[in-house]
Write a protein that holds these residues in place. Structure first.
Motif, PDB file in Angstrom:
ATOM      1  N   THR A 108       0.831  -1.209   0.000  1.00  0.00           N
ATOM      2  CA  THR A 108       0.000   0.000   0.000  1.00  0.00           C
ATOM      3  C   THR A 108       0.865   1.257   0.000  1.00  0.00           C
ATOM      4  OG1 THR A 108      -0.172  -0.142   2.417  1.00  0.00           O
ATOM      5  CG2 THR A 108      -1.954  -1.122   1.129  1.00  0.00           C
ATOM      6  N   GLY A 109       2.000   1.195   0.683  1.00  0.00           N
ATOM      7  CA  GLY A 109       2.878   2.361   0.697  1.00  0.00           C
ATOM      8  C   GLY A 109       3.470   2.651  -0.664  1.00  0.00           C
ATOM      9  N   GLU A 110       3.909   1.613  -1.379  1.00  0.00           N
ATOM     10  CA  GLU A 110       4.519   1.810  -2.688  1.00  0.00           C
ATOM     11  C   GLU A 110       3.491   2.190  -3.752  1.00  0.00           C
ATOM     12  OE1 GLU A 110       7.919   1.757  -3.641  1.00  0.00           O
ATOM     13  OE2 GLU A 110       7.942   2.036  -1.453  1.00  0.00           O
ATOM     14  N   THR A 111       2.334   1.569  -3.701  1.00  0.00           N
ATOM     15  CA  THR A 111       1.317   1.900  -4.709  1.00  0.00           C
ATOM     16  C   THR A 111       0.790   3.322  -4.534  1.00  0.00           C
ATOM     17  OG1 THR A 111      -0.337   0.825  -3.273  1.00  0.00           O
ATOM     18  CG2 THR A 111       0.549  -0.477  -5.106  1.00  0.00           C
ATOM     19  N   ALA A 112       0.905   3.878  -3.331  1.00  0.00           N
ATOM     20  CA  ALA A 112       0.463   5.264  -3.100  1.00  0.00           C
ATOM     21  C   ALA A 112       1.315   6.259  -3.885  1.00  0.00           C
ATOM     22  CB  ALA A 112       0.507   5.581  -1.613  1.00  0.00           C
ATOM     23  N   LYS A 113       2.483   5.817  -4.360  1.00  0.00           N
ATOM     24  CA  LYS A 113       3.372   6.691  -5.125  1.00  0.00           C
ATOM     25  C   LYS A 113       2.958   6.787  -6.593  1.00  0.00           C
ATOM     26  CE  LYS A 113       7.255   5.474  -2.103  1.00  0.00           C
ATOM     27  NZ  LYS A 113       8.602   4.830  -2.042  1.00  0.00           N
ATOM     28  N   THR A 118      -6.299   4.640  -8.539  1.00  0.00           N
ATOM     29  CA  THR A 118      -7.376   5.068  -7.640  1.00  0.00           C
ATOM     30  C   THR A 118      -7.821   3.863  -6.814  1.00  0.00           C
ATOM     31  OG1 THR A 118      -8.163   6.701  -9.234  1.00  0.00           O
ATOM     32  CG2 THR A 118      -9.700   6.025  -7.492  1.00  0.00           C
ATOM     33  N   PRO A 119      -7.648   3.889  -5.499  1.00  0.00           N
ATOM     34  CA  PRO A 119      -8.025   2.725  -4.685  1.00  0.00           C
ATOM     35  C   PRO A 119      -9.499   2.364  -4.842  1.00  0.00           C
ATOM     36  CG  PRO A 119      -6.702   4.262  -3.404  1.00  0.00           C
ATOM     37  CD  PRO A 119      -7.054   4.970  -4.682  1.00  0.00           C
ATOM     38  N   GLN A 120      -9.776   1.075  -4.943  1.00  0.00           N
ATOM     39  CA  GLN A 120     -11.160   0.603  -4.944  1.00  0.00           C
ATOM     40  C   GLN A 120     -11.743   0.752  -3.537  1.00  0.00           C
ATOM     41  OE1 GLN A 120     -11.756  -3.272  -6.741  1.00  0.00           O
ATOM     42  NE2 GLN A 120     -10.322  -2.837  -8.416  1.00  0.00           N
ATOM     43  N   PRO A 121     -13.069   0.647  -3.384  1.00  0.00           N
ATOM     44  CA  PRO A 121     -13.689   0.794  -2.051  1.00  0.00           C
ATOM     45  C   PRO A 121     -13.107  -0.176  -1.040  1.00  0.00           C
ATOM     46  CG  PRO A 121     -15.360   0.827  -3.767  1.00  0.00           C
ATOM     47  CD  PRO A 121     -14.074   0.453  -4.443  1.00  0.00           C
ATOM     48  N   GLU A 122     -13.194   0.185   0.219  1.00  0.00           N
ATOM     49  CA  GLU A 122     -12.624  -0.611   1.298  1.00  0.00           C
ATOM     50  C   GLU A 122     -13.170  -2.033   1.308  1.00  0.00           C
ATOM     51  OE1 GLU A 122      -9.906  -1.315   4.138  1.00  0.00           O
ATOM     52  OE2 GLU A 122     -10.161   0.554   3.010  1.00  0.00           O
ATOM     53  N   ILE A 123     -14.429  -2.201   0.873  1.00  0.00           N
ATOM     54  CA  ILE A 123     -15.053  -3.525   0.865  1.00  0.00           C
ATOM     55  C   ILE A 123     -14.288  -4.499  -0.027  1.00  0.00           C
ATOM     56  CG2 ILE A 123     -16.618  -3.007  -1.046  1.00  0.00           C
ATOM     57  CD1 ILE A 123     -18.727  -4.675   0.238  1.00  0.00           C
ATOM     58  N   LYS A 129      -4.918  -8.881  -1.036  1.00  0.00           N
ATOM     59  CA  LYS A 129      -5.330  -8.243  -2.299  1.00  0.00           C
ATOM     60  C   LYS A 129      -5.444  -6.737  -2.094  1.00  0.00           C
ATOM     61  CE  LYS A 129      -9.642  -8.429  -4.007  1.00  0.00           C
ATOM     62  NZ  LYS A 129     -10.130  -7.149  -4.585  1.00  0.00           N
ATOM     63  N   VAL A 130      -4.680  -5.981  -2.881  1.00  0.00           N
ATOM     64  CA  VAL A 130      -4.752  -4.519  -2.860  1.00  0.00           C
ATOM     65  C   VAL A 130      -5.252  -4.099  -4.237  1.00  0.00           C
ATOM     66  CG1 VAL A 130      -3.512  -2.370  -2.433  1.00  0.00           C
ATOM     67  CG2 VAL A 130      -2.803  -4.474  -1.263  1.00  0.00           C
ATOM     68  N   SER A 131      -6.385  -3.417  -4.286  1.00  0.00           N
ATOM     69  CA  SER A 131      -7.090  -3.236  -5.554  1.00  0.00           C
ATOM     70  C   SER A 131      -7.286  -1.763  -5.909  1.00  0.00           C
ATOM     71  CB  SER A 131      -8.453  -3.931  -5.491  1.00  0.00           C
ATOM     72  OG  SER A 131      -8.281  -5.323  -5.281  1.00  0.00           O
ATOM     73  N   PHE A 132      -7.210  -1.497  -7.227  1.00  0.00           N
ATOM     74  CA  PHE A 132      -7.295  -0.130  -7.739  1.00  0.00           C
ATOM     75  C   PHE A 132      -8.117  -0.086  -9.021  1.00  0.00           C
ATOM     76  CE2 PHE A 132      -3.256  -0.754  -5.593  1.00  0.00           C
ATOM     77  CZ  PHE A 132      -3.200   0.324  -4.717  1.00  0.00           C
ATOM     78  N   SER A 163     -11.150  -6.404 -16.936  1.00  0.00           N
ATOM     79  CA  SER A 163     -12.346  -5.603 -17.206  1.00  0.00           C
ATOM     80  C   SER A 163     -12.017  -4.202 -17.704  1.00  0.00           C
ATOM     81  CB  SER A 163     -13.233  -5.507 -15.957  1.00  0.00           C
ATOM     82  OG  SER A 163     -13.582  -6.790 -15.489  1.00  0.00           O
ATOM     83  N   GLY A 164     -10.769  -3.994 -18.163  1.00  0.00           N
ATOM     84  CA  GLY A 164     -10.383  -2.705 -18.712  1.00  0.00           C
ATOM     85  C   GLY A 164     -10.306  -1.597 -17.698  1.00  0.00           C
ATOM     86  N   ILE A 165     -10.333  -1.936 -16.396  1.00  0.00           N
ATOM     87  CA  ILE A 165     -10.354  -0.896 -15.372  1.00  0.00           C
ATOM     88  C   ILE A 165      -9.763  -1.333 -14.046  1.00  0.00           C
ATOM     89  CG2 ILE A 165     -12.685  -1.508 -14.583  1.00  0.00           C
ATOM     90  CD1 ILE A 165     -11.214   2.062 -14.832  1.00  0.00           C
ATOM     91  N   ALA A 166      -9.834  -2.639 -13.719  1.00  0.00           N
ATOM     92  CA  ALA A 166      -9.485  -3.113 -12.376  1.00  0.00           C
ATOM     93  C   ALA A 166      -8.073  -3.694 -12.336  1.00  0.00           C
ATOM     94  CB  ALA A 166     -10.484  -4.160 -11.907  1.00  0.00           C
ATOM     95  N   LEU A 167      -7.270  -3.207 -11.381  1.00  0.00           N
ATOM     96  CA  LEU A 167      -5.913  -3.704 -11.203  1.00  0.00           C
ATOM     97  C   LEU A 167      -5.759  -4.226  -9.781  1.00  0.00           C
ATOM     98  CD1 LEU A 167      -2.624  -2.212 -12.515  1.00  0.00           C
ATOM     99  CD2 LEU A 167      -2.804  -2.774 -10.083  1.00  0.00           C
ATOM    100  N   ASP A 168      -5.344  -5.488  -9.662  1.00  0.00           N
ATOM    101  CA  ASP A 168      -5.175  -6.131  -8.357  1.00  0.00           C
ATOM    102  C   ASP A 168      -3.718  -6.516  -8.153  1.00  0.00           C
ATOM    103  OD1 ASP A 168      -8.016  -6.236  -7.661  1.00  0.00           O
ATOM    104  OD2 ASP A 168      -8.171  -7.720  -9.260  1.00  0.00           O
ATOM    105  N   VAL A 169      -3.196  -6.192  -6.984  1.00  0.00           N
ATOM    106  CA  VAL A 169      -1.857  -6.611  -6.595  1.00  0.00           C
ATOM    107  C   VAL A 169      -2.002  -7.743  -5.587  1.00  0.00           C
ATOM    108  CG1 VAL A 169       0.388  -5.892  -5.703  1.00  0.00           C
ATOM    109  CG2 VAL A 169      -1.061  -4.227  -6.889  1.00  0.00           C
TER     110      VAL A 169
END
Length: 427
Positions: A108-113, A118-123, A129-132, A163-169
């Protein structure tokens, strides 16, 4: 995992959104067709696995909105969580395995750079899984640079774009395909590898499923371009993968037939369900068949004919009893009279009935105990009743023709709050 005593005849591993569930189908007809097929012919000897990008909370929200069957296994959060049964017991070994070379705080620290993320909702954020959200042209750059940034911290990650929009780490060893491979190894250790496995998907995060050795695969007709591109580049010569001409759950049904994995005609596709005769007839099919007629009678979709009611009187033992969730015992004859008078009472309404979790036990040579959830949707209201039925063979020479002897229902999830229920005494 231990519901079956031996190897599953068929294991279906399906994505949910736009694969099992068609969000463009407000009547959920393809999903209901699959439900009827599964409960009639597969539930007793096969395994149903959902493999979804949804978190447990998001998955439960979908179950409230859509008539999803209860799976045996749920793989969630893009293969980072594996849970078993209706109670969704987590696989602790899988969680420990994913902890290797993974630190969520560093991710989360590195992706904030990366301001383009844009982070996905907290849910939708999970322990592994860290999702954007990110536009496609910017996603490619992130996918090239981010792993190198995390390697400096000793982390080994996988980035999935879909889906042309969702990126998961995710941890390197996570993902839908890795989770399925892990499940298959657990089955192999017990000597219970499914006879056939069918994987089903529509988007980029499903591609891994099709790489698992020896599985059959179906890309539904509405599969996204990213999955079709992956197939063209990596698997176009794999004859065990097919691109269905039907959407969503209808494409799954089509694939069962394409690969000859078992029955692929849903009882919902047979209009006169009470006359339905098939080679594979069993108590589960009998239950599905009856409740399809029940739905169609109340929707006014069959002829209002004494033929149908008289046939019910032959199917239901004249001395049989229905125990209502309130505890009141009612003769079958009275229930049939009430059903006869309810013809078309749901005409033009969003009224659907399906059964879930059908289990069958043969208690003697000509008698079966069948337990299932009867689910009824009327507009926005939904009710579920745990139902137990006793069936017997109608004729010794025709053991596949059944007679209903006894039925008992109880409210599921505390839906019955007491007091007098003013509705008709319907099955």
């Amino acid at each position: 995992m231990d519901r079956l005593e031996g190897a599953a005849r068929l294991m279906i591993v399906s994505d949910l959104d736009s694969t099992m569930v068609d969000h463009l189908d407000p009547e959920n007809l393809s999903l209901l067709r699959f439900n009827a097929l599964w409960e009639a012919f597969y539930r007793d000897n096969s395994l149903l696995v959902y493999s979804t990008g949804r978190s447990p909370t998001s998955y439960k929200q979908l179950k409230i909105k859509k008539p999803l069957l209860t799976p045996d296994v749920t793989i969630m959060s893009v293969g980072t969580e594996i849970m078993y049964g209706e109670s969704m017991v987590p696989d602790a070994e899988w969680e420990c395995y994913l902890n290797q070379k993974w630190n969520r705080d560093i991710v989360t620290g590195e992706t904030a750079k990366f301001p383009e993320l844009t982070p996905q909702p907290e849910i939708d954020q999970r322990p592994h899984k860290v999702s954007f959200y990110v536009e496609k042209d910017k996603a490619m750059k992130v996918m090239q640079v981010l792993p190198q940034c995390l390697e400096k911290y000793g982390l080994d990650v996988k980035i999935i774009y879909s889906s042309g929009i969702a990126l998961d780490v995710l941890p390197r060893h996570a993902g839908k395909g890795q989770a399925l491979a892990y499940l298959l190894k657990k089955f192999e250790a017990k000597g219970h590898v499914p006879s056939n496995t069918l994987v089903c998907g529509d988007s980029g995060n499903d591609a891994e499923l099709f790489t698992v050795p020896a599985v059959h695969g179906v890309m539904v007709s509405n599969a996204q371009e990213e999955l079709l591109e992956w197939y063209s580049e990596n698997a176009k010569n794999n004859h065990q993968i097919t691109h269905a001409t039907e959407r969503c759950a209808a494409g799954i049904i089509q694939a069962i037939g394409t690969f000859s994995l078992g029955p692929n005609v849903s009882p919902r596709d047979i209009r006169d369900s009470l006359k339905c005769t098939v080679e594979i007839c069993n108590p589960g099919h009998e239950v599905v068949k009856f409740y399809l007629f029940y739905e169609r009678w109340r929707r006014g979709e069959v002829e209002r004919s004494d033929h149908f009611i008289n046939n019910l009187r032959l199917l239901f033992n004249s001395m049989g009893t229905f125990v209502h969730p309130s505890g009141i015992e009612i003769p079958f004859s009275q229930c049939i009279d009430e059903l006869a008078n309810s013809y078309g009472d749901q005409l033009g309404m969003q009224f659907r009935v399906w059964v879930d979790r059908v289990s069958v036990a043969q208690i003697c040579s000509d008698t079966w105990l069948v337990k299932f959830d009867k689910c009824e949707l009327c507009g926005k209201d939904r009710e579920r009743r745990v139902t137990t039925v006793l069936l017997s063979s109608r004729h010794a020479e025709l053991p596949r023709e059944f007679m209903w002897i006894y039925m008992h229902q109880t409210w599921l999830d505390g839906l019955f709050s007491g007091g007098e229920d003013q509705r008709p005494w319907l099955f």
